[in-house]
Design a protein around this motif. Structure first.
Motif, mmCIF file in Angstrom:
data_model
loop_
_atom_site.group_PDB
_atom_site.id
_atom_site.type_symbol
_atom_site.label_atom_id
_atom_site.label_comp_id
_atom_site.label_asym_id
_atom_site.label_seq_id
_atom_site.Cartn_x
_atom_site.Cartn_y
_atom_site.Cartn_z
ATOM 1 N N SER A 256 0.846 -1.189 0.000
ATOM 2 C CA SER A 256 0.000 0.000 0.000
ATOM 3 C C SER A 256 0.880 1.237 0.000
ATOM 4 C CB SER A 256 -0.948 0.013 1.206
ATOM 5 O OG SER A 256 -0.217 0.060 2.409
ATOM 6 N N ILE A 257 0.363 2.299 -0.616
ATOM 7 C CA ILE A 257 1.061 3.583 -0.659
ATOM 8 C C ILE A 257 0.066 4.643 -0.210
ATOM 9 C CG2 ILE A 257 2.288 5.254 -2.087
ATOM 10 C CD1 ILE A 257 2.966 2.975 -4.010
ATOM 11 N N ASN A 258 0.390 5.330 0.868
ATOM 12 C CA ASN A 258 -0.497 6.369 1.393
ATOM 13 C C ASN A 258 0.181 7.720 1.272
ATOM 14 O OD1 ASN A 258 -1.119 7.998 4.277
ATOM 15 N ND2 ASN A 258 -2.877 7.433 3.029
ATOM 16 N N PHE A 259 -0.483 8.655 0.591
ATOM 17 C CA PHE A 259 -0.010 10.028 0.471
ATOM 18 C C PHE A 259 -0.755 10.883 1.490
ATOM 19 C CE2 PHE A 259 0.421 8.042 -3.672
ATOM 20 C CZ PHE A 259 1.717 8.384 -4.039
ATOM 21 N N ALA A 260 -0.038 11.786 2.142
ATOM 22 C CA ALA A 260 -0.650 12.709 3.095
ATOM 23 C C ALA A 260 -0.518 14.126 2.573
ATOM 24 C CB ALA A 260 0.013 12.590 4.466
ATOM 25 N N SER A 261 -1.624 14.856 2.539
ATOM 26 C CA SER A 261 -1.588 16.257 2.134
ATOM 27 C C SER A 261 -0.993 17.090 3.256
ATOM 28 C CB SER A 261 -2.991 16.741 1.789
ATOM 29 O OG SER A 261 -3.825 16.690 2.938
ATOM 30 N N PRO A 262 -0.512 18.284 2.960
ATOM 31 C CA PRO A 262 0.135 19.099 3.995
ATOM 32 C C PRO A 262 -0.845 19.552 5.074
ATOM 33 C CG PRO A 262 0.698 19.870 1.785
ATOM 34 C CD PRO A 262 -0.440 18.912 1.643
ATOM 35 N N ALA A 263 -0.344 19.636 6.294
ATOM 36 C CA ALA A 263 -1.100 20.270 7.361
ATOM 37 C C ALA A 263 -1.054 21.781 7.170
ATOM 38 C CB ALA A 263 -0.523 19.879 8.717
ATOM 39 N N ALA A 264 -1.823 22.497 7.961
ATOM 40 C CA ALA A 264 -1.836 23.952 7.853
ATOM 41 C C ALA A 264 -0.444 24.514 8.108
ATOM 42 C CB ALA A 264 -2.828 24.540 8.858
ATOM 43 N N ALA A 265 -0.013 25.428 7.259
ATOM 44 C CA ALA A 265 1.295 26.046 7.418
ATOM 45 C C ALA A 265 1.296 26.949 8.644
ATOM 46 C CB ALA A 265 1.640 26.845 6.169
ATOM 47 N N THR A 266 2.453 27.077 9.272
ATOM 48 C CA THR A 266 2.551 27.923 10.464
ATOM 49 C C THR A 266 2.571 29.403 10.112
ATOM 50 O OG1 THR A 266 4.955 27.686 10.389
ATOM 51 C CG2 THR A 266 3.734 26.132 11.771
ATOM 52 N N ARG A 267 2.927 29.712 8.864
ATOM 53 C CA ARG A 267 2.942 31.105 8.438
ATOM 54 C C ARG A 267 2.639 31.171 6.955
ATOM 55 N NH1 ARG A 267 9.470 32.416 8.716
ATOM 56 N NH2 ARG A 267 10.133 30.750 7.295
ATOM 57 N N SER A 268 2.283 32.365 6.500
ATOM 58 C CA SER A 268 1.942 32.509 5.087
ATOM 59 C C SER A 268 3.204 32.463 4.231
ATOM 60 C CB SER A 268 1.201 33.826 4.861
ATOM 61 O OG SER A 268 2.032 34.920 5.177
ATOM 62 N N TYR A 288 0.841 28.447 -2.806
ATOM 63 C CA TYR A 288 0.666 29.477 -1.765
ATOM 64 C C TYR A 288 -0.070 28.881 -0.585
ATOM 65 C CZ TYR A 288 -0.939 33.541 0.819
ATOM 66 O OH TYR A 288 -1.194 34.437 1.828
ATOM 67 N N GLU A 289 0.344 29.260 0.638
ATOM 68 C CA GLU A 289 -0.339 28.890 1.881
ATOM 69 C C GLU A 289 -0.544 30.144 2.712
ATOM 70 O OE1 GLU A 289 -1.489 25.995 2.872
ATOM 71 O OE2 GLU A 289 -0.724 24.784 1.211
ATOM 72 N N SER A 290 -1.743 30.282 3.248
ATOM 73 C CA SER A 290 -2.060 31.481 4.029
ATOM 74 C C SER A 290 -1.523 31.430 5.446
ATOM 75 C CB SER A 290 -3.580 31.675 4.087
ATOM 76 O OG SER A 290 -4.183 30.659 4.898
ATOM 77 N N GLY A 291 -1.215 30.204 5.941
ATOM 78 C CA GLY A 291 -0.962 30.058 7.359
ATOM 79 C C GLY A 291 -2.279 30.080 8.120
ATOM 80 N N VAL A 292 -2.228 29.782 9.402
ATOM 81 C CA VAL A 292 -3.439 29.776 10.218
ATOM 82 C C VAL A 292 -3.780 31.214 10.602
ATOM 83 C CG1 VAL A 292 -4.539 28.938 12.317
ATOM 84 C CG2 VAL A 292 -2.907 27.484 11.097
ATOM 85 N N PHE A 297 -8.926 29.738 10.484
ATOM 86 C CA PHE A 297 -9.036 29.255 9.111
ATOM 87 C C PHE A 297 -7.668 29.291 8.423
ATOM 88 C CE2 PHE A 297 -13.429 30.429 9.973
ATOM 89 C CZ PHE A 297 -14.122 29.376 9.392
ATOM 90 N N HIS A 298 -7.516 28.442 7.443
ATOM 91 C CA HIS A 298 -6.326 28.478 6.599
ATOM 92 C C HIS A 298 -6.720 27.999 5.212
ATOM 93 C CE1 HIS A 298 -5.834 24.042 6.700
ATOM 94 N NE2 HIS A 298 -6.287 24.144 7.931
ATOM 95 N N LEU A 299 -5.978 28.448 4.230
ATOM 96 C CA LEU A 299 -6.243 28.008 2.856
ATOM 97 C C LEU A 299 -4.949 28.062 2.061
ATOM 98 C CD1 LEU A 299 -6.364 30.814 0.903
ATOM 99 C CD2 LEU A 299 -8.465 31.104 2.220
ATOM 100 N N GLY A 300 -4.970 27.345 0.954
ATOM 101 C CA GLY A 300 -3.786 27.300 0.106
ATOM 102 C C GLY A 300 -4.106 26.612 -1.203
ATOM 103 N N GLY A 301 -3.119 26.572 -2.060
ATOM 104 C CA GLY A 301 -3.333 25.926 -3.344
ATOM 105 C C GLY A 301 -2.058 25.872 -4.153
ATOM 106 N N ARG A 302 -2.131 25.142 -5.251
ATOM 107 C CA ARG A 302 -1.005 25.014 -6.168
ATOM 108 C C ARG A 302 -1.553 24.835 -7.577
ATOM 109 N NH1 ARG A 302 4.267 24.160 -6.064
ATOM 110 N NH2 ARG A 302 4.208 24.061 -3.779
ATOM 111 N N PHE A 303 -0.914 25.512 -8.511
ATOM 112 C CA PHE A 303 -1.217 25.313 -9.932
ATOM 113 C C PHE A 303 0.024 24.784 -10.613
ATOM 114 C CE2 PHE A 303 -0.748 26.900 -14.283
ATOM 115 C CZ PHE A 303 -1.822 26.256 -14.885
#
Length: 805
Positions: A256-268, A288-292, A297-303
């Protein structure tokens, strides 16, 4: 419609002509290693300047000191790096000013910190974060194995993923972990790429993202080509070899192979990467990551965008993928959304090539520019976590996974009369709930999962919907419940138990009514780990996994049923897996050595043939096994030197195999197929030796790494005919990374260089298949065959420019 393998019958057969060049490669590797050392020690060092002593301590989230962590500055001066001692302390000698420091340790997330250093020096406390955060604990409890769980596993941290990644497909990146082989249709880690683990192909490996299944339930398939730059959007990877722990989705049959998405970043913050390379490769990635935020709330994304012509002729692909994440943290609750939306267009190159053609044109592709595809895949998961008291955790998630698109191939490649367009539109959704409780000596978790799938398949001529020839739909529902227990018998002994009950039901609707079929499985796993010393432990486990056939197996390779197939004709396959190993973890060494024995019954094994649409065919074999020894070693002899090594030595057998061989008369006319029985044979594409060896030198922001790889020969089918083998190969890659802050301090620019296949070897083939036939003449029957290979690219260069902001 012409069977894809028949396209090559007119080509002259030839015995395998690829002799081993490992001796020559090793000599060249030694030359390059010597040259590398000369380059390393000739690197310019800044003129000596006044420095002050910077002391400090590195601690974990609880405040305990961390030994063996590397603390380094980007400045290329002597004394700019150090390793923490048993008390977590370190000392650096750096010039005064505002400087950035980086702390690295395999068990923690990498940390960067800025410090103002005066002429009087400074005393620092640097606090690390666990790799597994509260948000990620869902995956650990429900899917992943913790450090002490007695299963054979490999964890890849974000730093390790970054070290090997230049935007290539995921299977190419994972090749550096134990017992994995890979190949790509294009030959260069793009287009369609696939991996095998212990010789077991990707469709029989459970693959999840944050605990949600990525394999489609009908055929257990996953195409990484549908979404590019995937490893840039994940934080860590755990690879379990063998049946591992209970999971959801496709059964964990070979691993099995399990991928984990990133946790909330500590800073933007964010990053940008621009990559160019051989075969007109172009890649761009922005994250980009907003940080908490103050509200939790936190948000981020990648293109990501990627475009390449591919190594082989007409094997180009273009990709666009968007990754998005958002969440909220409360005092005892968290909510997390992770999603991606991928779109790709690829020229098809799924046919391998015979040796005669390769000797004339190694980049040959039998498919023309009209044979291409257009697919997209969307995934989204919403996960809720609730802390219960001081020792409980409740998680619940809902997910969606859908893929849609088409691919086109000629009905008759010679005449090119009809361009057939095969369409697929499938989606599945599901939900998982897990409850866990932990105490000083006892940990338990229980979980349940439900999944509902539907997939439409259709065929038409070109893009004219009015010419549709058929449409059919497959439906599948799966559900499972599981329980896991860890009990600490003493300070040194851990006992582990795992039980999963799984149900699946498949039905098919098309021109012919095939009805439905269902299966119920009960799979137990037990094991134990004993700590022999503070840094040494041993483990042993035994477990069983059962797996139902896929849609392609039940329809005998047909995309649309033309006869009344018996959905129960292909038997359920099962494996009993025995694992035992030793782990050693010190300041300088990390070692896992293990043995395994996987005993299969009714294995649904590859036949070495392709279906009409280019997919591998399989059928049952009564008894087979895979047994071997694995080694996974990482060594840090000095603060600026590190090495890794992985090894698999295996013995693999099928007790009895029946090969159906086509017969032709003296004039070349097809007569029919006749069975031939072979006893005690090696399963195809399962090499007896896989070895990786890498060495890295770092100095501040500069690093140089050489990685060697050897894969032994393997069979192209299950008959063990000597001429139908995939030859062994030895490869050498170079990676170099240079910090550019001395010339452009803004945004921490870095230049990363990959030279793949450094010695320009042209005898590397990642996979293949064969075609055996008998020519019947007046003198009797003559058995012959043709091997077909997927070539890997010769020397090629990829360069990335990376920024943080």
């Amino acid at each position: 419609m012409v069977h894809s393998r028949h396209r090559t019958h007119s080509q002259m057969p030839r015995r395998c002509l690829c002799a081993s060049r490992s001796g020559a490669l090793l000599a060249v590797a030694a030359m390059w290693t010597g040259l590398l050392f000369q380059v390393v020690f000739a690197l310019p060092v800044h003129a000596a300047q006044a420095t002050v002593e910077v002391r400090g301590v590195v601690v974990d989230p609880t405040g305990e000191p961390v030994a063996g962590a590397t603390v380094q500055s980007a400045l290329p001066v002597d004394g700019a790096w150090a390793t923490t001692d048993e008390d977590g302390r370190f000392a650096l000698h750096l010039p005064p000013g505002v400087l950035d420091l980086e702390v690295i340790h395999p068990e923690f997330k990498g940390v960067r910190a800025s410090a103002r250093i005066s002429v009087d020096g400074v005393e620092l406390e640097l606090r690390l974060e666990w790799i597994t955060t509260v948000e990620e604990s869902v995956a650990v409890v429900g899917i992943r194995a913790g450090d002490d769980v007695p299963v054979t596993k490999r964890n890849m941290t974000h730093q390790e993923i970054e070290m090997f990644s230049h935007g290539q497909d995921t299977p190419a990146l994972l090749q550096h972990t134990p017992s994995i082989t890979w190949y790509s249709d294009s030959g260069a880690g793009s287009n369609y790429s696939y991996l095998s683990l212990r010789g077991i192909q990707q469709s029989r490996i459970n693959i999840t993202l944050d605990g949600a299944p990525l394999n489609d339930p009908a055929d257990h398939a996953l195409f990484f080509n549908n979404f590019s730059d995937f490893t840039s959007a994940v934080d860590s990877i755990q690879i379990q070899r063998g049946v591992g722990t209970s999971s959801v989705g496709s059964p964990s049959y070979g691993g099995s192979i399990n991928f984990a998405s990133p946790a909330a970043a500590t800073r933007s913050g964010g990053d940008a990467r621009v990559t160019v390379g051989a075969y007109d490769t172009q890649r761009v990635s922005l994250g980009y990551e907003s940080g908490v935020l103050g509200s939790g709330f936190h948000l981020g994304g990648r293109f990501s965008y990627a475009n390449t012509d591919g190594y082989r002729d007409r094997s180009g692909s273009e990709h666009r993928t968007v990754f998005a994440n958002a969440g909220w943290r409360g005092e005892r609750d968290s909510l997390k959304l992770f999603a991606f939306f991928g779109k790709e267009r690829s020229q098809l190159s799924f046919l391998a090539v015979d040796p005669d053609t390769l000797s004339q044109n190694r980049r040959f592709n039998a498919l023309d520019s009209a044979e291409r595809d257009d697919f997209g895949q969307d995934f989204a998961q919403l996960k809720y976590t609730r802390v219960l008291g001081d020792d409980g955790l409740l998680t619940a998630s809902a997910y969606y996974n859908g893929a849609q698109g088409w691919f086109r191939i000629w009905d008759d490649p010679a005449a090119q009369s009809n361009l057939l367009q095969f369409g697929i539109d499938q989606q599945f959704y599901g939900s998982t709930i897990t409850l866990s409780k932990n105490s000083e000596r006892f940990s338990a978790s229980v979980g349940a999962h439900y999944n509902d799938f539907s997939g439409d398949h259709d065929l038409q001529i070109g893009d004219d919907a009015s010419t549709r020839l058929y449409v059919n739909t497959g439906f599948k529902q799966t559900a499972n419940v599981f329980g896991k227990i860890e009990y600490r018998l003493s300070d040194n002994w851990l006992l582990y138990g795992d039980l999963q009950l799984r149900y699946a039901d498949f039905s098919y609707e098309g021109d012919i009514d095939l009805g439905s079929v269902s299966w119920t499985f009960l799979d137990p796993k037990v094991g134990a780990r004993v700590h022999l010393a503070p840094s040494v432990s041993a483990y042993a486990s035994v477990g069983r996994a059962q797996r139902e056939p896929g849609r392609l197996d039940m329809l005998s390779g047909e995309d649309n049923a033309t006869v009344r197939h018996d959905l129960e004709a292909v038997r359920v396959e099962s494996v009993v897996d025995f694992e035992a190993g030793v782990n050693v973890n010190t300041r300088r060494w990390s070692v896992q050595a293990n043995v395994y024995a996987m005993e299969f019954r009714d294995e649904i094994a590859l036949t070495g043939e392709l279906s009409d649409i280019g997919l591998p065919l399989r059928r049952n074999v009564d008894t087979s096994y895979r047994r071997g020894i694995e080694l996974d070693l990482r060594w840090r002899p000095a603060p600026n030197w590190s090495a890794f090594h992985s090894l698999n030595i295996s013995s693999n057998r099928i007790r009895e195999w029946t090969q159906f061989i086509d017969v032709y008369d003296a004039d070349g006319a097809f007569v029919g197929s006749e069975p031939t029985v072979y006893v005690d044979v090696e399963p195809l594409l399962t090499p007896g030796l896989i070895a990786n060896l890498g060495i890295e030198w770092t100095r501040g922001e500069t690093s140089l790494m050489l990685v060697g790889r050897h894969v032994a020969e393997s069979q192209l089918d299950n008959t063990n005919v000597a001429s139908l083998r995939l030859p062994s190969y030895t490869n050498l890659d170079l990676r170099a990374s240079f910090g550019l802050e001395r010339w452009a301090a803004l945004h921490r620019p870095r230049l990363v260089l990959f030279v793949n296949n450094l010695v320009n070897s042209d005898n590397q083939f990642g996979s293949g298949y064969s075609y055996q036939f008998v020519t019947r003449g007046t003198g009797g029957d003559a058995l012959d065959g043709i091997p077909f290979y997927y070539p890997l690219a010769t020397r090629n260069v990829v360069v990335s420019l990376q920024f943080d902001f």
